[in-house]
Design a protein around this motif. Structure first.
Motif, mmCIF file in Angstrom:
data_model
loop_
_atom_site.group_PDB
_atom_site.id
_atom_site.type_symbol
_atom_site.label_atom_id
_atom_site.label_comp_id
_atom_site.label_asym_id
_atom_site.label_seq_id
_atom_site.Cartn_x
_atom_site.Cartn_y
_atom_site.Cartn_z
ATOM 1 N N MET A 1 0.853 -1.201 0.000
ATOM 2 C CA MET A 1 0.000 0.000 0.000
ATOM 3 C C MET A 1 0.881 1.241 0.000
ATOM 4 S SD MET A 1 -2.916 0.882 2.733
ATOM 5 C CE MET A 1 -3.594 2.514 2.808
ATOM 6 N N SER A 2 0.641 2.123 -0.960
ATOM 7 C CA SER A 2 1.499 3.304 -1.050
ATOM 8 C C SER A 2 0.962 4.416 -0.158
ATOM 9 C CB SER A 2 1.573 3.784 -2.501
ATOM 10 O OG SER A 2 0.347 4.331 -2.875
ATOM 11 N N ASP A 3 1.898 5.178 0.398
ATOM 12 C CA ASP A 3 1.476 6.312 1.227
ATOM 13 C C ASP A 3 1.707 7.619 0.465
ATOM 14 O OD1 ASP A 3 4.138 6.548 1.221
ATOM 15 O OD2 ASP A 3 4.447 6.159 3.365
ATOM 16 N N PHE A 4 1.448 8.721 1.133
ATOM 17 C CA PHE A 4 1.566 10.025 0.480
ATOM 18 C C PHE A 4 2.990 10.283 -0.015
ATOM 19 C CE2 PHE A 4 2.827 14.487 1.034
ATOM 20 C CZ PHE A 4 1.991 15.084 0.125
ATOM 21 N N ARG A 5 3.970 9.976 0.858
ATOM 22 C CA ARG A 5 5.371 10.245 0.530
ATOM 23 C C ARG A 5 5.818 9.463 -0.707
ATOM 24 N NH1 ARG A 5 6.903 14.097 1.296
ATOM 25 N NH2 ARG A 5 7.567 14.024 -0.818
ATOM 26 N N GLU A 6 5.411 8.192 -0.737
ATOM 27 C CA GLU A 6 5.808 7.335 -1.852
ATOM 28 C C GLU A 6 5.189 7.839 -3.145
ATOM 29 O OE1 GLU A 6 5.363 3.227 -0.815
ATOM 30 O OE2 GLU A 6 5.550 2.624 -2.917
ATOM 31 N N ALA A 7 3.911 8.218 -3.074
ATOM 32 C CA ALA A 7 3.218 8.727 -4.264
ATOM 33 C C ALA A 7 3.876 10.002 -4.767
ATOM 34 C CB ALA A 7 1.755 8.993 -3.922
ATOM 35 N N SER A 81 15.553 5.894 -0.570
ATOM 36 C CA SER A 81 14.545 6.241 -1.571
ATOM 37 C C SER A 81 14.804 5.509 -2.873
ATOM 38 C CB SER A 81 14.522 7.754 -1.796
ATOM 39 O OG SER A 81 15.767 8.178 -2.277
ATOM 40 N N ARG A 82 16.090 5.187 -3.149
ATOM 41 C CA ARG A 82 16.414 4.447 -4.369
ATOM 42 C C ARG A 82 15.786 3.059 -4.332
ATOM 43 N NH1 ARG A 82 22.760 5.507 -5.304
ATOM 44 N NH2 ARG A 82 22.616 7.415 -6.505
ATOM 45 N N ARG A 83 15.836 2.512 -3.137
ATOM 46 C CA ARG A 83 15.284 1.161 -2.992
ATOM 47 C C ARG A 83 13.776 1.151 -3.230
ATOM 48 N NH1 ARG A 83 16.827 -0.082 2.528
ATOM 49 N NH2 ARG A 83 18.274 1.631 2.475
ATOM 50 N N ASN A 84 13.115 2.272 -2.882
ATOM 51 C CA ASN A 84 11.659 2.310 -3.029
ATOM 52 C C ASN A 84 11.302 2.315 -4.478
ATOM 53 O OD1 ASN A 84 11.252 2.189 -0.357
ATOM 54 N ND2 ASN A 84 11.190 4.427 -0.071
#
Lengths: 84, 174
Positions: A1-7, A81-84
């Protein structure tokens, strides 16, 4: 499930820099105001102006919690963040 | 997953000194932001301690009358420095302005606590450090950086002797 930061990261990959600079400038502003309050407190507490000392202390703590809240929006470290 | 396993092998000392420049700057900005937050906490704590201290330990008013000197000891236009022993040893300045007119002020400038002195030629109290001037009659700031008037004591003359007590606005000072 993606959150705001990821989006946000996916939609605007270059936004990290702007966000980081914005947060740092806000934090510098907060610390600047706190220095001003501390200077005022020292000056007024010495002349027994306790009401000001109390108001400045409360204000300073509010700014500290604001600074803590801002840390929530700090972008992740580059490696993570690269891993995400 | 391969990336993760590689990262696990990286020793801690290597993580602290990243080889790539962009990684180094990125991490330092994070650390800087956290440091600013720590500084902010320190400021708030300092402010809180000062407020608590000012409420818990309010400065006490001077009690009773204190003998300073005989009136003949200080000529008109002259001054005498004195300290009232007590909780805090605050230096004061007794000034003989004119016949029967005496004043006593705290000798610490309200700007940066330099010792002030009375200049009889211009009838003003001056702070030599940053050229602050106070009214010799009331202690109010006339010029310069001091933010507040000089705190003063009431002066009483009894039987040719000079006494001081806590200053009260309503009291007439002779």
């Amino acid at each position: 499930m993606s959150d705001f930061r990821e989006a946000q990261n996916q939609a605007h990959p270059n936004k990290t820099n702007t966000l980081m600079v914005g947060i740092i400038f806000l934090l510098i502003g907060i610390v600047g105001i706190q220095i001003w309050l501390l200077y005022g407190t020292l000056n007024n507490a010495l002349s027994e102006n306790q009401g000001f000392a109390l108001a400045a202390a409360i204000g300073s703590f509010v700014f500290f919690f604001l600074a803590l809240f801002l840390l929530k929006y700090l972008p992740d470290a580059r490696g993570k963040s690269r891993r995400n | 997953m391969a990336y993760n396993s590689k990262e696990k092998e990286t020793p801690n000392w290597k993580k602290d000194f990243p080889v790539k420049k962009d990684e180094a700057t990125h991490v330092s900005r994070r650390e800087f932001a956290k440091f600013l937050c720590l500084l902010s906490g320190g400021m708030a704590l300092g402010n809180g301690i000062i407020a608590i201290k000012s409420f818990a330990f309010p400065s006490k008013e001077l009690e009773g009358e204190h003998f300073i000197c005989n009136t003949s000891d200080v000529a008109i236009g002259q001054t005498k420095e004195f300290i009232i022993e007590g909780e805090k040893n605050i230096p004061y300045l007794l000034i003989h302005l004119s016949e029967g007119k005496w004043r006593a002020f705290e000798q610490k400038c309200t700007h940066l606590s330099c010792a002030v002195r009375y200049n009889a030629e211009i009838n003003k109290i001056e702070c030599p450090c940053h050229k602050g001037f106070f009214d010799a009659d009331t202690g109010t700031v006339l010029a310069g950086p001091p933010p507040r008037p000089l705190p003063q004591l009431s002066v009483h003359i009894k039987n040719e002797k000079v006494y001081v007590s806590a200053y009260k606005e309503s009291k007439t000072i002779s």
